[in-house]
Design a protein around this motif. Structure first.
Motif, PDB file in Angstrom:
ATOM      1  N   ALA A 163      33.592  21.725 -14.046  1.00  0.00           N
ATOM      2  CA  ALA A 163      34.847  20.955 -14.196  1.00  0.00           C
ATOM      3  C   ALA A 163      34.863  20.107 -15.462  1.00  0.00           C
ATOM      4  O   ALA A 163      35.440  19.022 -15.479  1.00  0.00           O
ATOM      5  CB  ALA A 163      35.094  20.077 -12.957  1.00  0.00           C
ATOM      6  N   GLN A 164      34.233  20.617 -16.520  1.00  0.00           N
ATOM      7  CA  GLN A 164      34.026  19.757 -17.690  1.00  0.00           C
ATOM      8  C   GLN A 164      34.787  20.133 -18.942  1.00  0.00           C
ATOM      9  O   GLN A 164      34.310  19.874 -20.049  1.00  0.00           O
ATOM     10  CB  GLN A 164      32.532  19.677 -17.993  1.00  0.00           C
ATOM     11  N   ASN A 165      35.932  20.775 -18.818  1.00  0.00           N
ATOM     12  CA  ASN A 165      36.789  20.824 -20.004  1.00  0.00           C
ATOM     13  C   ASN A 165      38.261  20.871 -19.601  1.00  0.00           C
ATOM     14  O   ASN A 165      38.589  21.283 -18.492  1.00  0.00           O
ATOM     15  CB  ASN A 165      36.395  21.965 -20.960  1.00  0.00           C
ATOM     16  N   PRO A 166      39.130  20.440 -20.509  1.00  0.00           N
ATOM     17  CA  PRO A 166      40.562  20.356 -20.185  1.00  0.00           C
ATOM     18  C   PRO A 166      41.342  21.629 -20.518  1.00  0.00           C
ATOM     19  O   PRO A 166      42.556  21.648 -20.388  1.00  0.00           O
ATOM     20  CB  PRO A 166      41.038  19.205 -21.079  1.00  0.00           C
ATOM     21  N   THR A 167      40.625  22.663 -20.953  1.00  0.00           N
ATOM     22  CA  THR A 167      41.313  23.871 -21.415  1.00  0.00           C
ATOM     23  C   THR A 167      41.176  25.042 -20.462  1.00  0.00           C
ATOM     24  O   THR A 167      42.037  25.916 -20.426  1.00  0.00           O
ATOM     25  CB  THR A 167      40.726  24.304 -22.771  1.00  0.00           C
ATOM     26  N   GLY A 168      40.066  25.096 -19.713  1.00  0.00           N
ATOM     27  CA  GLY A 168      39.817  26.219 -18.806  1.00  0.00           C
ATOM     28  C   GLY A 168      38.857  27.250 -19.364  1.00  0.00           C
ATOM     29  O   GLY A 168      38.556  28.238 -18.698  1.00  0.00           O
ATOM     30  N   HIS A 169      38.340  27.046 -20.574  1.00  0.00           N
ATOM     31  CA  HIS A 169      37.339  27.993 -21.097  1.00  0.00           C
ATOM     32  C   HIS A 169      36.164  28.098 -20.126  1.00  0.00           C
ATOM     33  O   HIS A 169      35.703  27.095 -19.590  1.00  0.00           O
ATOM     34  CB  HIS A 169      36.795  27.496 -22.449  1.00  0.00           C
ATOM     35  N   GLN A 202      39.248  18.538 -32.000  1.00  0.00           N
ATOM     36  CA  GLN A 202      40.386  17.608 -31.978  1.00  0.00           C
ATOM     37  C   GLN A 202      41.531  18.156 -31.124  1.00  0.00           C
ATOM     38  O   GLN A 202      42.156  17.416 -30.374  1.00  0.00           O
ATOM     39  CB  GLN A 202      40.875  17.361 -33.407  1.00  0.00           C
ATOM     40  N   ARG A 203      41.783  19.461 -31.244  1.00  0.00           N
ATOM     41  CA  ARG A 203      42.846  20.059 -30.418  1.00  0.00           C
ATOM     42  C   ARG A 203      42.486  19.958 -28.946  1.00  0.00           C
ATOM     43  O   ARG A 203      43.334  19.732 -28.084  1.00  0.00           O
ATOM     44  CB  ARG A 203      43.032  21.534 -30.799  1.00  0.00           C
ATOM     45  N   PHE A 204      41.223  20.149 -28.667  1.00  0.00           N
ATOM     46  CA  PHE A 204      40.686  20.072 -27.314  1.00  0.00           C
ATOM     47  C   PHE A 204      40.970  18.683 -26.716  1.00  0.00           C
ATOM     48  O   PHE A 204      41.469  18.548 -25.606  1.00  0.00           O
ATOM     49  CB  PHE A 204      39.176  20.291 -27.472  1.00  0.00           C
ATOM     50  N   ALA A 205      40.680  17.650 -27.490  1.00  0.00           N
ATOM     51  CA  ALA A 205      40.875  16.273 -27.005  1.00  0.00           C
ATOM     52  C   ALA A 205      42.354  15.932 -26.871  1.00  0.00           C
ATOM     53  O   ALA A 205      42.753  15.158 -25.987  1.00  0.00           O
ATOM     54  CB  ALA A 205      40.189  15.294 -27.948  1.00  0.00           C
ATOM     55  N   ALA A 206      43.190  16.522 -27.740  1.00  0.00           N
ATOM     56  CA  ALA A 206      44.624  16.207 -27.710  1.00  0.00           C
ATOM     57  C   ALA A 206      45.272  16.660 -26.407  1.00  0.00           C
ATOM     58  O   ALA A 206      46.241  16.056 -25.933  1.00  0.00           O
ATOM     59  CB  ALA A 206      45.330  16.870 -28.891  1.00  0.00           C
ATOM     60  N   VAL A 207      44.717  17.703 -25.812  1.00  0.00           N
ATOM     61  CA  VAL A 207      45.319  18.251 -24.590  1.00  0.00           C
ATOM     62  C   VAL A 207      45.345  17.210 -23.468  1.00  0.00           C
ATOM     63  O   VAL A 207      46.332  17.084 -22.747  1.00  0.00           O
ATOM     64  CB  VAL A 207      44.544  19.523 -24.152  1.00  0.00           C
ATOM     65  N   ASP A 226      40.468  16.256 -10.329  1.00  0.00           N
ATOM     66  CA  ASP A 226      41.020  15.615 -11.517  1.00  0.00           C
ATOM     67  C   ASP A 226      40.183  14.393 -11.876  1.00  0.00           C
ATOM     68  O   ASP A 226      40.185  13.385 -11.166  1.00  0.00           O
ATOM     69  CB  ASP A 226      42.482  15.208 -11.221  1.00  0.00           C
ATOM     70  N   THR A 227      39.441  14.506 -12.994  1.00  0.00           N
ATOM     71  CA  THR A 227      38.618  13.397 -13.476  1.00  0.00           C
ATOM     72  C   THR A 227      39.166  12.842 -14.789  1.00  0.00           C
ATOM     73  O   THR A 227      38.882  11.703 -15.157  1.00  0.00           O
ATOM     74  CB  THR A 227      37.160  13.884 -13.645  1.00  0.00           C
ATOM     75  N   GLY A 228      39.943  13.690 -15.500  1.00  0.00           N
ATOM     76  CA  GLY A 228      40.585  13.242 -16.744  1.00  0.00           C
ATOM     77  C   GLY A 228      41.918  13.946 -16.951  1.00  0.00           C
ATOM     78  O   GLY A 228      42.510  13.865 -18.020  1.00  0.00           O
ATOM     79  N   GLY A 229      42.341  14.681 -15.917  1.00  0.00           N
ATOM     80  CA  GLY A 229      43.601  15.422 -16.008  1.00  0.00           C
ATOM     81  C   GLY A 229      43.523  16.817 -15.421  1.00  0.00           C
ATOM     82  O   GLY A 229      44.461  17.607 -15.552  1.00  0.00           O
ATOM     83  N   SER A 230      42.422  17.136 -14.782  1.00  0.00           N
ATOM     84  CA  SER A 230      42.126  18.531 -14.417  1.00  0.00           C
ATOM     85  C   SER A 230      43.011  19.141 -13.344  1.00  0.00           C
ATOM     86  O   SER A 230      42.932  20.352 -13.111  1.00  0.00           O
ATOM     87  CB  SER A 230      40.659  18.651 -13.992  1.00  0.00           C
ATOM     88  N   ILE A 231      43.847  18.353 -12.696  1.00  0.00           N
ATOM     89  CA  ILE A 231      44.906  18.916 -11.845  1.00  0.00           C
ATOM     90  C   ILE A 231      46.202  18.994 -12.652  1.00  0.00           C
ATOM     91  O   ILE A 231      46.894  20.017 -12.673  1.00  0.00           O
ATOM     92  CB  ILE A 231      45.126  18.055 -10.585  1.00  0.00           C
ATOM     93  N   ARG A 232      46.532  17.908 -13.340  1.00  0.00           N
ATOM     94  CA  ARG A 232      47.829  17.827 -14.029  1.00  0.00           C
ATOM     95  C   ARG A 232      47.906  18.744 -15.239  1.00  0.00           C
ATOM     96  O   ARG A 232      48.980  19.274 -15.549  1.00  0.00           O
ATOM     97  CB  ARG A 232      48.073  16.370 -14.443  1.00  0.00           C
ATOM     98  N   LEU A 233      46.780  18.982 -15.905  1.00  0.00           N
ATOM     99  CA  LEU A 233      46.815  19.841 -17.095  1.00  0.00           C
ATOM    100  C   LEU A 233      47.103  21.299 -16.742  1.00  0.00           C
ATOM    101  O   LEU A 233      48.007  21.904 -17.326  1.00  0.00           O
ATOM    102  CB  LEU A 233      45.508  19.700 -17.887  1.00  0.00           C
ATOM    103  N   PRO A 234      46.376  21.908 -15.793  1.00  0.00           N
ATOM    104  CA  PRO A 234      46.750  23.280 -15.419  1.00  0.00           C
ATOM    105  C   PRO A 234      48.113  23.355 -14.748  1.00  0.00           C
ATOM    106  O   PRO A 234      48.810  24.366 -14.874  1.00  0.00           O
ATOM    107  CB  PRO A 234      45.623  23.725 -14.483  1.00  0.00           C
ATOM    108  N   THR A 259      45.117  27.831 -20.072  1.00  0.00           N
ATOM    109  CA  THR A 259      45.715  27.602 -18.754  1.00  0.00           C
ATOM    110  C   THR A 259      45.707  26.125 -18.407  1.00  0.00           C
ATOM    111  O   THR A 259      46.277  25.727 -17.399  1.00  0.00           O
ATOM    112  CB  THR A 259      44.895  28.303 -17.673  1.00  0.00           C
ATOM    113  N   GLY A 260      45.023  25.341 -19.244  1.00  0.00           N
ATOM    114  CA  GLY A 260      44.711  23.975 -18.836  1.00  0.00           C
ATOM    115  C   GLY A 260      43.501  24.012 -17.911  1.00  0.00           C
ATOM    116  O   GLY A 260      43.244  25.000 -17.227  1.00  0.00           O
ATOM    117  N   GLY A 261      42.740  22.940 -17.944  1.00  0.00           N
ATOM    118  CA  GLY A 261      41.567  22.874 -17.077  1.00  0.00           C
ATOM    119  C   GLY A 261      41.355  21.447 -16.621  1.00  0.00           C
ATOM    120  O   GLY A 261      42.105  20.566 -17.016  1.00  0.00           O
ATOM    121  N   SER A 262      40.434  21.240 -15.794  1.00  0.00           N
ATOM    122  CA  SER A 262      39.431  22.230 -15.458  1.00  0.00           C
ATOM    123  C   SER A 262      39.831  23.152 -14.308  1.00  0.00           C
ATOM    124  O   SER A 262      39.176  24.169 -14.092  1.00  0.00           O
ATOM    125  CB  SER A 262      38.127  21.520 -15.100  1.00  0.00           C
TER     126      SER A 262
END
Lengths: 478, 67
Positions: free
Chosen positions: A136-142, A410-415, A182-190, A159-162
């Motif tokens: 669960a450690q990235n906001p992108t889903g990689h 930087q793009r990663f953090a912007a998400v 969701d620890t930093g957005g992991s529900i809301r981002l996907p 897809t958004g992550g985690s």
């Protein structure tokens, strides 16, 4: 069965509330719903890669049993016969639970998470585990180990992550609801990236017993669904104190669904003048401003609001979860660092160089910072509105840190720029679909409220969905 | 990147946790700690003598909607 419910594809794309109501009226069976979801997974998930494991036989058996109980006239729960799959980090005794990692690829927990037990007690059945960012450690889903999830709306975009698989599975009609975390957005981002509805509840609102930890202080369990009403129905089952999780709140659980009256007269919605709109892409801003118009149309007053304590929120918030995650993963970082993806071990590493005094300062300031923030924000308004992801959705390649592009970081953090603050603050926040960016990917509207104001957050989201159809659109799958 | 700082961060992680810098991404992320330190410096003096982590749960209750 009505004509509208005759095709298997239609069944799988009903909202959870529609499916549960159709079951209650005897218009459809749990077996038909489950078969419809499984058929779509078989047909489309090779391209989307949202499912890590599936137990089709157990799901079909549970669906048949649910139908027999209904036929016998037994007392049934609000989710009786609804098939679901969840982010692969919720413990189920004897079932796989990879946490999206190579390290736990073969892990089978000995006990079951409280939230899974509650869903099953309400009648839901579990089909399998969904893809996710490693631990669960990235906001992108990689995900290097199980492969990246694909966005069902926009080929090649994140897809958004985690909770990547949870967003995809709900959008694609594989599951009527999926738990995320969701620890930093992991529900809301996907939820934002996949065009579905996702709620991060107030910190402590839902038990975390039996849930893979990332950060003791900032982890939250919550649902991804197709509508705010679905969220409300599921929250009635999930919320409440759990003796197995002493950190869970004893606050009473309101009737969330009863609060969905569509009436926003008297509601004050604040548009933050700090941080949240400072780096928004034009197409996202356009969708956001149109959303404010919808809320006004329902009777809400939309006003600018000055925020307090944002520097504290961002500084202290940057340290709590990374330090806790580093602590949790220390054994594996010592013994098998090569089994983490490079961007995961790379993000964990700085946590070992942060002094404990900084960490404790960040934790100890959390209460006063929340009080200061709430006094300024919620003294003036009832809800805050922001874009969930402020930038047009980037591609998997543009945010692939392991690919070596220095700008990827930087793009990663912007998400996750707009979701992270509400984790340190512990506030409830929802993302609902509110349009598309210029490259055809969904845009999410984030609404955040006072502690334990999930009912108000979902009420506003539901009112918005009464006048828009973004949540009703379904991606065309290959 | 500040190589001296990264080396110091690596030495701290090695000495206190037995963990080595795993890769280039970790070096970049460790360098970012310099900004975090500066941000903390800007907030110095904010921590009250009585502040403590458990106050957060009380703050959640205190900041609920009235009524």
């Amino acid at each position: 069965m009505s004509a509208a419910l005759s095709a298997a594809d239609d069944l799988a794309t009903l909202s959870l509330a529609e499916a549960a109501d159709a079951l209650a009226r005897g218009e459809v069976t749990s077996l038909a719903l489950t078969e419809a979801c499984l058929a779509r997974i078989r047909r489309h998930d090779k391209a989307l890669n949202s499912v890590i494991w599936l137990d089709e036989a157990a799901a079909l058996e549970a669906a048949g049993a649910a139908d027999r109980r209904r036929a016998r006239g037994e007392a049934l729960g609000p989710l009786h016969g609804i098939p679901m799959a969840h982010k692969d980090m919720y413990y189920q005794a004897g079932k796989p639970c990879s946490c999206g990692s190579a390290i736990r690829r073969d892990f089978r927990p000995a006990y079951t998470a409280t939230v899974i037990s509650r869903l099953e007690a309400a009648g839901a059945l579990t089909m399998g585990g969904l893809n996710m960012a490693e631990f669960a450690q990235n906001p992108t889903g990689h995900n290097r180990h199980f492969g990246d999830c694909q966005n069902p709306w926009a080929q090649g975009r994140i897809t958004g992550g985690s909770s990547s698989g949870s967003g995809v599975a709900v959008a694609a009609g594989f599951s009527f609801m999926a738990l995320g975390s969701d620890t930093g957005g992991s529900i809301r981002l996907p939820a934002s990236a996949c065009g579905v509805t996702g709620l991060k509840p107030t910190q402590t609102r839902i038990s975390r017993h039996g849930v893979m930890p990332l950060s003791f202080s900032c982890d939250n369990v919550g649902p991804l669904t197709r509508t705010a009403r679905d969220c409300a129905r599921v929250m009635a089952v999930l919320a409440g104190h759990d003796p197995k999780d002493p950190t869970s709140a004893r606050e009473p659980v309101p009737d969330y669904e009863a609060a969905l009256d569509g009436d926003l007269r008297g509601l004050r919605v604040g548009v933050p003048q700090e941080w949240f709109l400072e780096e928004v892409d034009a197409d996202v801003l356009r969708a956001f401003e149109m959303s404010l118009g919808v809320l006004r149309g329902r009777g809400a007053t939309v006003v600018p609001v000055r925020l307090a304590m944002m520097r504290e929120v961002l500084t202290y918030g940057a340290i709590v979860s990374r330090t806790e995650a580093a602590s949790i993963h220390a054994n594996w970082m010592r013994d098998r660092p090569g089994d983490f993806a490079a961007h995961i071990s790379g993000r964990l590493f700085p946590g070992y160089a942060v002094p404990a005094t900084y960490y404790l300062e960040a934790l100890s300031r959390r209460g006063p910072v929340l009080r200061g923030f709430a006094r300024a924000a919620f003294g003036a308004v009832d809800l805050l509105a922001t874009p969930a992801i402020p930038c047009a959705l980037p591609s998997l390649a543009e945010t692939d840190i392991d690919g070596g592009d220095p700008a990827a970081l930087q793009r990663f953090a912007a998400v996750s720029r707009n979701t992270r603050p509400f984790n340190y603050l512990g506030l409830p926040a929802i993302s609902i679909p509110c349009g598309f960016d210029d490259r055809g990917a969904p845009v999410g509207l984030q609404l955040a409220g006072r502690p334990f104001a999930e009912a108000r957050v979902m009420q506003a989201a539901d009112a918005f969905q009464r006048d828009t159809d973004w949540h009703s659109l379904r991606p065309k799958l290959a | 990147m500040d190589e001296i700082f990264i080396a110091e961060a690596g030495a701290t992680a090695r000495r206190w946790s037995g963990i080595d810098i795993p890769n280039e991404t970790a070096r970049q992320m460790a360098a970012d700690l310099l900004k975090l330190i500066a941000d903390f410096e800007a907030l110095r003096g904010g921590l009250g003598f009585e502040d403590e982590p458990a106050d957060f749960e009380a703050a959640l209750r205190d900041c609920k909607e009235p009524g």
